[in-house]
Design a protein around this motif. Sequence first.
Motif, PDB file in Angstrom:
ATOM      1  N   ARG A  48      -0.089   0.928  -5.744  1.00  0.00           N
ATOM      2  CA  ARG A  48      -0.452  -0.217  -4.923  1.00  0.00           C
ATOM      3  C   ARG A  48      -0.143  -1.514  -5.673  1.00  0.00           C
TER       4      ARG A  48
ATOM      5  N   SER B 224      -8.487   1.402  -6.152  1.00  0.00           N
ATOM      6  CA  SER B 224      -9.104   2.040  -4.987  1.00  0.00           C
ATOM      7  C   SER B 224      -9.578   0.992  -3.986  1.00  0.00           C
ATOM      8  N   ASP B 225      -9.913   1.456  -2.777  1.00  0.00           N
ATOM      9  CA  ASP B 225     -10.417   0.541  -1.739  1.00  0.00           C
ATOM     10  C   ASP B 225     -11.635  -0.233  -2.243  1.00  0.00           C
ATOM     11  N   ALA B 226     -12.464   0.409  -3.041  1.00  0.00           N
ATOM     12  CA  ALA B 226     -13.685  -0.229  -3.525  1.00  0.00           C
ATOM     13  C   ALA B 226     -13.385  -1.385  -4.481  1.00  0.00           C
ATOM     14  N   ARG B 227     -12.217  -1.354  -5.140  1.00  0.00           N
ATOM     15  CA  ARG B 227     -11.873  -2.385  -6.124  1.00  0.00           C
ATOM     16  C   ARG B 227     -10.966  -3.469  -5.557  1.00  0.00           C
TER      17      ARG B 227
ATOM     18  N   ASN C 181       0.835  -1.196   0.000  1.00  0.00           N
ATOM     19  CA  ASN C 181       0.000   0.000   0.000  1.00  0.00           C
ATOM     20  C   ASN C 181       0.873   1.251   0.000  1.00  0.00           C
ATOM     21  N   GLU C 182       1.399   1.600  -1.168  1.00  0.00           N
ATOM     22  CA  GLU C 182       2.292   2.756  -1.329  1.00  0.00           C
ATOM     23  C   GLU C 182       3.562   2.606  -0.499  1.00  0.00           C
TER      24      GLU C 182
ATOM     25  N   VAL D 109      -3.071   4.087  -7.125  1.00  0.00           N
ATOM     26  CA  VAL D 109      -4.120   4.061  -6.107  1.00  0.00           C
ATOM     27  C   VAL D 109      -5.446   4.562  -6.662  1.00  0.00           C
ATOM     28  N   LEU D 110      -5.398   5.535  -7.558  1.00  0.00           N
ATOM     29  CA  LEU D 110      -6.631   6.093  -8.122  1.00  0.00           C
ATOM     30  C   LEU D 110      -7.470   5.021  -8.812  1.00  0.00           C
ATOM     31  N   ARG D 111      -6.803   4.044  -9.443  1.00  0.00           N
ATOM     32  CA  ARG D 111      -7.550   2.963 -10.104  1.00  0.00           C
ATOM     33  C   ARG D 111      -7.689   1.739  -9.197  1.00  0.00           C
TER      34      ARG D 111
END
Length: 256
Positions: free
Chosen positions: A193, A220-223, A185-186, A216-218
């Motif tokens: 990520r 994302s936590d949702a993915r 995570n970075e 991280v933009l792509r």
Amino acid sequence: EVCRALDILDVIAAASGLTLSEIAQRLGQAPSTVHRVLVTLAARGVVESDDVTQTWHVGPTAFRHGTAFMRRSGLVERARPVLRRLMEATGETANLGILNGDAVLFLSQAETHETIRAFFPPGTRSALHASGIGKALLAHMPAPELRRTVGAMVLERFTPMTLAEPQALLDDLARIRARGYSLDNEERTLGMRCIAAPIFDLAGEAAAGISVSGPVLRMSDARLSAICEFVIGAARELSFGTPPAAAPGAGESGPA
């Protein structure tokens, strides 16, 4: 002389860069003798030196020799279509890597077509503690080997997210072992990520790792959950065995 050259190559391959004096000290040999062999190996591309740091590293010829073995074992060839499908399913770059001394050695990659993307060409090495594949492989080491490995590692802090303390790293490895995948995570590069899972050999040992890397933009936590499922599925497809159910590992106490 051949044995001496192989000894020197073994020492270099197990580290992330050693000076002439460090190599000579580890082998108990005269620096002049070691230097003569290094020059010969460098002429054939087996090792190479960094003029800035005055350190020696494994060269491209040694990598080609190593990939010849990997072709024989079939992993790289077997992984090509799996990496391609993983890249297409996630939209991000998929990578294959193995343990190489104190680093991950990337063997193959299926690169996304996105403009902003991760790039780990074959032959690239990355620090174990700040790599998705590196942490996946560390998490499945037997406890004694893990203690030795982490105890000997220099945990360089690449970003504020890097796990640069041994206990923090070990705690994360325990979580990785329990859930079956790792997350960088970075920890190596801000804004990037990586999700990885181990590939097991017939003995049930983590012999390699497969990952997906991206911004991280792509990613994302949702993915993350969906990407994890794709990565774990790809790792299972390439595995010959499964890890021993009761094998000790990252969940045990830290390095002595």
